[in-house]
Design an enzyme around this catalytic site. Structure first.
Site, PDB file in Angstrom:
ATOM      1  N   GLU A 130       0.822  -1.215   0.000  1.00 40.93           N
ATOM      2  CA  GLU A 130       0.000   0.000   0.000  1.00 40.93           C
ATOM      3  C   GLU A 130       0.854   1.263   0.000  1.00 40.93           C
ATOM      4  OE1 GLU A 130      -2.692   1.875  -0.838  1.00 40.93           O
ATOM      5  OE2 GLU A 130      -3.939   0.456   0.239  1.00 40.93           O
ATOM      6  N   GLY A 135       1.812   6.874  -0.910  1.00 41.99           N
ATOM      7  CA  GLY A 135       2.072   7.155   0.494  1.00 41.99           C
ATOM      8  C   GLY A 135       0.953   6.657   1.381  1.00 41.99           C
ATOM      9  N   ILE A 137      -2.205   7.373   1.267  1.00 40.07           N
ATOM     10  CA  ILE A 137      -3.546   7.288   0.666  1.00 40.07           C
ATOM     11  C   ILE A 137      -3.877   5.839   0.333  1.00 40.07           C
ATOM     12  CG2 ILE A 137      -5.029   8.044  -1.213  1.00 40.07           C
ATOM     13  CD1 ILE A 137      -3.171  10.394  -1.648  1.00 40.07           C
ATOM     14  N   GLU A 191      14.879  16.238  -1.654  1.00 41.17           N
ATOM     15  CA  GLU A 191      16.194  15.688  -1.349  1.00 41.17           C
ATOM     16  C   GLU A 191      17.287  16.648  -1.808  1.00 41.17           C
ATOM     17  OE1 GLU A 191      16.594  12.507  -0.095  1.00 41.17           O
ATOM     18  OE2 GLU A 191      14.446  12.049  -0.126  1.00 41.17           O
ATOM     19  N   LYS A 206       5.431   4.925  -9.557  1.00 42.67           N
ATOM     20  CA  LYS A 206       4.087   4.800  -8.994  1.00 42.67           C
ATOM     21  C   LYS A 206       3.056   4.587 -10.108  1.00 42.67           C
ATOM     22  CE  LYS A 206       5.272   7.610  -4.981  1.00 42.67           C
ATOM     23  NZ  LYS A 206       5.366   9.000  -4.483  1.00 42.67           N
ATOM     24  N   GLY A 311       5.951  11.288   3.898  1.00 43.60           N
ATOM     25  CA  GLY A 311       6.108  11.565   5.312  1.00 43.60           C
ATOM     26  C   GLY A 311       6.283  10.262   6.068  1.00 43.60           C
TER      27      GLY A 311
END
Lengths: 442, 442
Positions: A130, A135, A137, A191, A206, A311
């Site tokens: 997942e 992330g 969601i 980054e 993704k 995050g």
């Protein structure tokens, strides 16, 4: 107090996400046991350096540098190391030793997903991921399960928080990309080497994962057309705003019907690029580092999933949801449900994609120019929907001899469009092709 | 051509959703088989009257009035009859004969869910009900699985399309409720008897289901505080707009911490009522008959799920997703994963809820009134955040002798607020309590 069966959990990696996962597993253990119907015993945490500083303090006795030994005898292995190797090897070891695997490793799944899913199928293990798609969601289960009886027509996703943060600030503040990027780096949203984000590599990984799920087809990363946001300038942003659009980096996964001679033949297109999105579209309201995935399905209609795309603690939520699912499956028995890839749709080249475009040209400001440009577009099978001439010298100013033409096209084949733009660029009346942007979502 | 194992599917009910489910099962059978890893053979469709007219033409040989016989030997039973009986009896028969059950019956689950889930647990069957919570929006799997490792703090849902359509048109057009309701009935967005929608019964059933999932606790329908939208007037709508709010019928499911003497003690509140939502909140942008569920979780942060809340074909998408899941589980083996209800949190009465309020009063327009009103609020432990005096006679008009006070409170206990409003209503200076609305989402 219920006496639960105990499941042995091995954690590989203790970075931003891994340390939060370890912390939540330890502090919420009683609650997680009630949810999973099994006690989740964190057997150890494999790290490169047991003495490295971490975001969250972790029990020293759990840290080890020996991942291979830790995996042995584990029921659930959580891989949060990132990168291809040694993550791939450890995951295959885990699967072959009978463990279920939870991973957030989008780079690995986008490149070696088939190998990993096949290995899991062979032994009846499950692979949960997942956290690898958007992330925090929840999008994997909706696509894999909730929409399994429907036909997804199209996905448009804002799946990279860094680029959305940059484009959003350029839009709302009229800022330059370099300034916003520097800020994003200072704030930890980008980054030190931002290539993976701003060149669209992260979004492309993704997109490959989302398209595979949505179309029940293995989509290799190489089949994803990828453009980053580095070509987006402040003036393009300003022009988009003026025209009622915002520029977003979109991952678009689309089902194409009626290819070649067969009206029923289907294919898919998977592409990542900055595109114009109408202000009224729900995706236009996705601000900052947030992500959203907009799904159009034949029966369900329009759906949108919104939340934090990255995050440490947010992503840890997705990882722990997978851990609980894996534990429930262990308790329930049965084999893992493999990936549904039997549709086996071919992916088409970007040249075969049909979208609307906005072409901005700097042209010589003299009679007959518009007719000339219109002629080139028409010859190239690109039909004009709107034309706006702008940036003419204000009254009293000296003319520069140039005007700016903003051309909105009807839907056109990318290959036709691309050849037409090449011819425009080479033509006498065109000084410069300022920008060519796709328009998505309308 | 893969030779799939064949699963026998029984469909109970062929109304707006059922007829679409039958149609999709029949027309997409090859594709569904590839997705599920099993052939889904529609063995029959139980209806009350085989000759009744239907939205979609169904093969006559599949129609039967004998549901009980149809259920015998089925692997998956889809219940789309609605109502409590005979749906409850058929579902229990299906479970006890070893079938998995798919249902969209929110009324049944909200009232007899425990009985049904317990029966399924006893025999290791699964009950799927994605279509019972928010129509086509995938919300069950995200709450049950994706967020299973997180702690949901609060859900705010727009889960009834009819009332959202009515309130949205009142907001955007300044229309009266009666006119919009008549339109909605003409357009098929509202029933001839709209009670279940406009009095909040439908939303309360969905709130009970969502809260049960989110808090891993059985929430009986009686524990849901319910208020409908019939008290919402055009002038309340206008005042809300003026103040930067929109009025939405919300299903609020909230985790409360620190009850009584124990700072760690937790409880939940589940309530349905029209509330003020700030224009900037994502829920304020949910228009027409659409639904959305906004979830705040401890680790994942803010999430939102958006889509069609009702509609035959849309809801059929959710039902078919469940059918594919049930089929995959049959193929994979193992027992069904039961509902996670071990948290067993108590639900509190509406009086124990803490929110912000907006109180609108018609008061006598004379000196000292504000001081008097402020005094009553202060005595009642209700703290004032903002006061606006409005609707004073314009210059040149004759004064009516009344002024309007719009008071925004800080967070207050509903019980305190309610007692305070009673005292205000009885006071000399207050002509009339125009409205009392909760403010949610900030």
């Amino acid at each position: 107090m219920i006496d639960y069966r105990r499941l042995r959990v091995a954690l590989l990696g203790a970075g931003a996400v891994g340390s939060q996962v370890a912390d939540l597993l330890l502090t919420h253990s009683a609650e997680l046991a009630d949810r999973a119907g099994a006690e989740l015993e964190l057997a150890g945490i494999a790290v490169r350096d047991v003495h490295a500083p971490r975001d969250v303090e972790l029990p020293a006795e759990l840290l080890t540098t020996d991942a291979e030994t830790l995996i042995v005898g584990s029921d659930i292995v959580i891989e949060l190391m990132g990168g291809i190797e040694p993550a791939r090897g450890y995951i295959l070891q885990a699967i072959n030793s009978g463990a279920d695997v939870v991973t957030a490793n989008k780079a690995l799944l986008a490149t070696h997903g088939v190998e990993i899913f096949d290995a899991a199928d062979q032994v009846g293990a499950s692979v949960y991921y997942e956290a690898a798609a958007a992330g925090a969601i929840p999008i994997i289960r909706p696509l894999r399960d909730s929409l399994a009886g429907d036909r997804v027509q199209r996905i448009m996703g804002i799946v990279n928080g860094t680029t959305n943060y940059i484009l959003d600030r350029m839009d709302t503040e009229g800022a330059e990309m370099a300034d916003v990027l520097a800020d994003a780096q200072r704030l930890g949203y980008a980054e030190a080497d931002p290539t993976a984000d701003i060149e669209g590599y992260d979004a492309a990984q993704k997109a490959a994962i989302l398209a595979s799920l949505a179309f029940h087809t293995t989509v290799p990363l190489q089949a994803v057309h990828r453009e980053g946001i580095t070509s987006v300038t402040k003036s393009m942003m300003d022009a988009a705003r003026h025209a009622g659009y915002v520029i977003k980096l979109l991952a678009v996964c689309e089902r194409l019907t009626g290819r070649g001679d067969d009206p029923a033949a289907e294919a898919i297109s998977v592409r990542v690029y900055p595109a114009l999105v109408a202000r009224s579209h729900p995706l236009a309201s996705v601000h900052g580092v947030n992500n959203a995935v907009f799904v159009q399905a034949e029966a369900a209609g329009d759906l949108m999933f919104y939340g934090a795309g990255a995050g440490g603690v947010q992503t840890a939520s997705a990882v722990l949801g997978d851990v609980v699912s894996a534990a429930r499956r262990h308790i329930a028995g049965g084999v893992g449900v493999g990936e549904s890839t039997r549709a086996g749709l071919p992916t088409v080249d970007i040249g075969q994609v049909v979208t609307r475009y906005q072409i901005t040209l700097e042209v010589r400001d003299r009679p007959g120019v518009l007719a000339r440009v219109a002629g080139i577009l028409s010859e190239g099978h690109v039909s004009i929907a709107t034309v706006e001439q702008s940036q003419q010298p204000a009254a009293g100013e000296a003319g520069t001899g140039f005007a700016r033409l903003v051309i909105g096209t009807h839907k056109a084949l990318e290959q036709d469009l691309s050849e037409t733009v090449t011819r425009l660029a080479a033509d006498d009346v065109v000084e410069r092709v300022v920008s060519v942007l796709r328009v998505e979502g309308d």
